[in-house]
Design a protein around this motif. Structure first.
Motif, mmCIF file in Angstrom:
data_model
loop_
_atom_site.group_PDB
_atom_site.id
_atom_site.type_symbol
_atom_site.label_atom_id
_atom_site.label_comp_id
_atom_site.label_asym_id
_atom_site.label_seq_id
_atom_site.Cartn_x
_atom_site.Cartn_y
_atom_site.Cartn_z
ATOM 1 N N VAL A 153 5.772 -37.174 -8.963
ATOM 2 C CA VAL A 153 6.271 -37.051 -7.592
ATOM 3 C C VAL A 153 5.104 -36.885 -6.618
ATOM 4 O O VAL A 153 5.058 -37.522 -5.557
ATOM 5 C CB VAL A 153 7.251 -35.861 -7.485
ATOM 6 N N ARG A 154 4.149 -36.021 -6.987
ATOM 7 C CA ARG A 154 3.022 -35.770 -6.091
ATOM 8 C C ARG A 154 2.170 -37.031 -5.930
ATOM 9 O O ARG A 154 1.735 -37.356 -4.816
ATOM 10 C CB ARG A 154 2.173 -34.628 -6.632
ATOM 11 N N GLY A 155 1.945 -37.763 -7.033
ATOM 12 C CA GLY A 155 1.148 -38.976 -6.942
ATOM 13 C C GLY A 155 1.786 -40.022 -6.049
ATOM 14 O O GLY A 155 1.112 -40.650 -5.219
ATOM 15 N N SER A 156 3.080 -40.212 -6.184
ATOM 16 C CA SER A 156 3.782 -41.169 -5.338
ATOM 17 C C SER A 156 3.681 -40.763 -3.870
ATOM 18 O O SER A 156 3.393 -41.591 -2.992
ATOM 19 C CB SER A 156 5.252 -41.276 -5.758
ATOM 20 N N ALA A 157 3.888 -39.482 -3.599
ATOM 21 C CA ALA A 157 3.804 -38.995 -2.220
ATOM 22 C C ALA A 157 2.392 -39.162 -1.659
ATOM 23 O O ALA A 157 2.210 -39.521 -0.488
ATOM 24 C CB ALA A 157 4.231 -37.526 -2.166
ATOM 25 N N ASP A 158 1.387 -38.922 -2.483
ATOM 26 C CA ASP A 158 0.000 -39.070 -2.024
ATOM 27 C C ASP A 158 -0.331 -40.517 -1.704
ATOM 28 O O ASP A 158 -1.099 -40.811 -0.778
ATOM 29 C CB ASP A 158 -0.959 -38.524 -3.080
ATOM 30 N N LEU A 159 0.241 -41.457 -2.466
ATOM 31 C CA LEU A 159 0.054 -42.873 -2.161
ATOM 32 C C LEU A 159 0.711 -43.225 -0.823
ATOM 33 O O LEU A 159 0.128 -43.921 0.009
ATOM 34 C CB LEU A 159 0.640 -43.734 -3.275
ATOM 35 N N VAL A 160 1.928 -42.738 -0.620
ATOM 36 C CA VAL A 160 2.646 -43.035 0.626
ATOM 37 C C VAL A 160 1.895 -42.464 1.829
ATOM 38 O O VAL A 160 1.775 -43.111 2.877
ATOM 39 C CB VAL A 160 4.083 -42.469 0.570
ATOM 40 N N ARG A 161 1.348 -41.258 1.671
ATOM 41 C CA ARG A 161 0.668 -40.600 2.789
ATOM 42 C C ARG A 161 -0.769 -41.062 2.982
ATOM 43 O O ARG A 161 -1.432 -40.648 3.943
ATOM 44 C CB ARG A 161 0.690 -39.077 2.584
ATOM 45 N N GLY A 162 -1.259 -41.912 2.065
ATOM 46 C CA GLY A 162 -2.620 -42.405 2.199
ATOM 47 C C GLY A 162 -3.674 -41.490 1.642
ATOM 48 O O GLY A 162 -4.877 -41.718 1.838
ATOM 49 N N VAL A 163 -3.261 -40.438 0.921
ATOM 50 C CA VAL A 163 -4.210 -39.517 0.300
ATOM 51 C C VAL A 163 -4.858 -40.163 -0.916
ATOM 52 O O VAL A 163 -6.057 -40.005 -1.164
ATOM 53 C CB VAL A 163 -3.510 -38.199 -0.088
ATOM 54 N N ALA A 164 -4.065 -40.885 -1.698
ATOM 55 C CA ALA A 164 -4.564 -41.642 -2.847
ATOM 56 C C ALA A 164 -4.706 -43.108 -2.431
ATOM 57 O O ALA A 164 -3.845 -43.634 -1.724
ATOM 58 C CB ALA A 164 -3.614 -41.518 -4.029
ATOM 59 N N PRO A 165 -5.770 -43.787 -2.864
ATOM 60 C CA PRO A 165 -6.041 -45.140 -2.382
ATOM 61 C C PRO A 165 -5.232 -46.209 -3.102
ATOM 62 O O PRO A 165 -5.017 -46.145 -4.303
ATOM 63 C CB PRO A 165 -7.535 -45.314 -2.679
ATOM 64 N N THR A 166 -4.787 -47.190 -2.343
ATOM 65 C CA THR A 166 -4.093 -48.352 -2.899
ATOM 66 C C THR A 166 -4.041 -49.431 -1.833
ATOM 67 O O THR A 166 -4.061 -49.137 -0.634
ATOM 68 C CB THR A 166 -2.666 -48.005 -3.343
ATOM 69 N N SER A 167 -3.969 -50.685 -2.270
ATOM 70 C CA SER A 167 -3.669 -51.767 -1.333
ATOM 71 C C SER A 167 -2.364 -52.441 -1.733
ATOM 72 O O SER A 167 -2.070 -53.549 -1.304
ATOM 73 C CB SER A 167 -4.816 -52.784 -1.314
ATOM 74 N N ALA A 168 -1.573 -51.730 -2.555
ATOM 75 C CA ALA A 168 -0.313 -52.301 -3.043
ATOM 76 C C ALA A 168 0.903 -51.624 -2.417
ATOM 77 O O ALA A 168 2.021 -51.800 -2.879
ATOM 78 C CB ALA A 168 -0.238 -52.176 -4.564
ATOM 79 N N LEU A 169 0.690 -50.827 -1.361
ATOM 80 C CA LEU A 169 1.807 -50.136 -0.731
ATOM 81 C C LEU A 169 2.696 -51.138 0.001
ATOM 82 O O LEU A 169 2.205 -52.061 0.648
ATOM 83 C CB LEU A 169 1.269 -49.085 0.251
ATOM 84 N N ILE B 299 20.007 -31.509 0.289
ATOM 85 C CA ILE B 299 18.573 -31.221 0.367
ATOM 86 C C ILE B 299 17.936 -31.659 -0.946
ATOM 87 O O ILE B 299 18.332 -31.199 -2.025
ATOM 88 C CB ILE B 299 18.314 -29.722 0.601
ATOM 89 N N VAL B 300 16.977 -32.570 -0.857
ATOM 90 C CA VAL B 300 16.268 -33.073 -2.042
ATOM 91 C C VAL B 300 14.780 -32.888 -1.794
ATOM 92 O O VAL B 300 14.214 -33.506 -0.887
ATOM 93 C CB VAL B 300 16.599 -34.554 -2.309
ATOM 94 N N GLU B 301 14.143 -32.022 -2.587
ATOM 95 C CA GLU B 301 12.725 -31.733 -2.408
ATOM 96 C C GLU B 301 11.972 -31.933 -3.728
ATOM 97 O O GLU B 301 12.429 -31.470 -4.774
ATOM 98 C CB GLU B 301 12.512 -30.287 -1.940
ATOM 99 N N ASN B 302 10.835 -32.608 -3.662
ATOM 100 C CA ASN B 302 9.931 -32.759 -4.811
ATOM 101 C C ASN B 302 10.681 -33.199 -6.065
ATOM 102 O O ASN B 302 10.440 -32.695 -7.159
ATOM 103 C CB ASN B 302 9.189 -31.446 -5.076
ATOM 104 N N SER B 303 11.581 -34.134 -5.907
ATOM 105 C CA SER B 303 12.457 -34.565 -6.993
ATOM 106 C C SER B 303 12.395 -36.074 -7.173
ATOM 107 O O SER B 303 11.902 -36.795 -6.307
ATOM 108 C CB SER B 303 13.903 -34.133 -6.713
ATOM 109 N N VAL B 304 12.901 -36.531 -8.314
ATOM 110 C CA VAL B 304 13.012 -37.960 -8.599
ATOM 111 C C VAL B 304 14.464 -38.277 -8.885
ATOM 112 O O VAL B 304 15.089 -37.637 -9.741
ATOM 113 C CB VAL B 304 12.165 -38.370 -9.823
#
Length: 361
Positions: free
Chosen positions: A232-248, A303-308
């Motif tokens: 969950v954290r990795g996906s969120a970091d990709l969305v927020r631009g914290v983790a690098p990707t050009s596949a968003l 309410i859905v938090e930090n979940s999949v």
């Protein structure tokens, strides 16, 4: 990446694991194929490989091997040339690397574990490998608490001096980050056809025999996405631009809403949440730091938090999910309250009010 690699290098991606720590999500798809920020995790890794100028990629597969080729094909759509090698039985990391040896073409191969999300500069790691003349160059990550991992000390010249098991007081904050550059002849020395651990057998054996193992030490973004919390954290970091990707599949920001999703007015999305294709979020619902797969439905005021939420999962009106995994097609009724660590298997239905952790209902 700073520039492309000047010499020909193959990439090897090891994706043979069963992803047991991520069940029930991995009952229907291998871990590297789970939707991560709107696209299979492997798409993000492939984007980094391509940016480094590497084109030939060999996937070492085992569990649900057919799924990878069905999705990625020959790799041309991603600017890559993909080949697939299937393990008939689990070979561990070293055995899996040896198993793809016959498909390698270049003098050097960079090997990735398929469950690591990293921001390390691949070009810099490859340059370190070539400049040092090493037999193997390991990406070593600096972490705040190395006692949770095995540590890998290096000398003043950057040469690896030992591979240490977990210890309460490790002598260094450097850990094995799961990305290695091998000279191809070194791979051939790994025993074929049996389980081999690179950490416990290959690397210590090479050191003992006087081989040059070098450390590429880095403190950039790094995450093992093998648990639901980390996924969950990795996906969120990709969305927020914290983790690098050009596949968003869209611009970086607090949320990513894929085509065909319906988000009602008054619903709140935050924390790097992804809302999958044709998914629906009801009025007044709050979804934060979560991964919502295609066709899932979140009811009003939930309410859905930090979940999949797996494909087609449903969350009823006013339900609360914090740190929860719902398998494909699972259903959680209205006013339920599920907290950290709860996992609902595919197709299971929890009736309205069926589970609460509070005494207010």
């Amino acid at each position: 990446m700073t520039s492309e690699v000047e010499v020909e290098v193959d990439a090897v991606v090891l994706v043979g694991g069963q992803g047991t720590r991520l069940r029930p999500l991995t009952l229907s798809a291998p871990k590297p194929m789970l939707p991560t920020a709107g696209t299979p995790y492997l798409s993000h890794l492939f984007s980094r490989i391509r940016a480094a100028g590497i084109r030939h990629v060999v996937l070492g597969t085992s569990y649900r091997a057919e799924v990878f080729e069905e999705y990625f094909g020959d790799g041309s759509a991603h600017g890559l040339e993909l080949e697939y090698v299937v393990e008939e039985e689990p070979l561990d990391t070293g055995g899996a690397i040896r198993n793809v040896y016959d498909r390698l073409r270049a003098d050097h191969a960079i090997v990735f574990n398929g469950d690591i999300l990293s921001g390390a500069d691949l070009h810099a790691q490859l340059r370190t490998h070539l400049d040092s003349g090493a037999d193997v160059t390991l990406h070593l990550q600096r972490v705040p608490d190395p006692s949770r991992f095995g540590s890998v000390p290096t000398d003043a010249d950057g040469r690896v001096t030992a591979f240490l098991e977990k210890t309460p007081n490790p002598p260094t904050d450097q850990i094995n980050a799961g990305c290695y550059v091998f000279r191809r002849p070194v791979i051939e020395t790994i025993p074929a056809g049996r389980r081999v651990s690179v950490e416990r057998e290959t690397f210590p054996g090479l050191l003992e025999n006087g081989a040059h193992l070098h450390g590429f030490v880095d403190a950039s973004y790094w995450l093992d996405v093998g648990t639901p919390e980390a996924f969950v954290r990795g996906s969120a970091d990709l969305v927020r631009g914290v983790a690098p990707t050009s596949a968003l599949a869209g611009p970086t920001g607090e949320f990513l809403v894929l085509d065909g999703a319906a988000v009602s007015s008054g619903a709140k999305l935050a924390g790097g949440t992804t809302i999958g294709v044709r998914a629906a979020v009801g009025r007044g619902a709050t979804v934060s730091g979560s991964v919502i797969f295609d066709d899932a439905v979140i009811g009003p005021d939930a309410i859905v938090e930090n979940s999949v939420l797996g494909r087609g999962a449903q969350v009823g009106e006013g339900a609360v999910l914090r740190g929860v995994v719902l398998g494909d097609g699972a259903s959680v009724g209205a006013r339920c309250e599920l907290l950290d660590g709860a996992r609902i298997w595919p197709g299971v239905t929890v009736p309205d009010g069926g589970i609460r952790f509070s005494s207010d209902a």
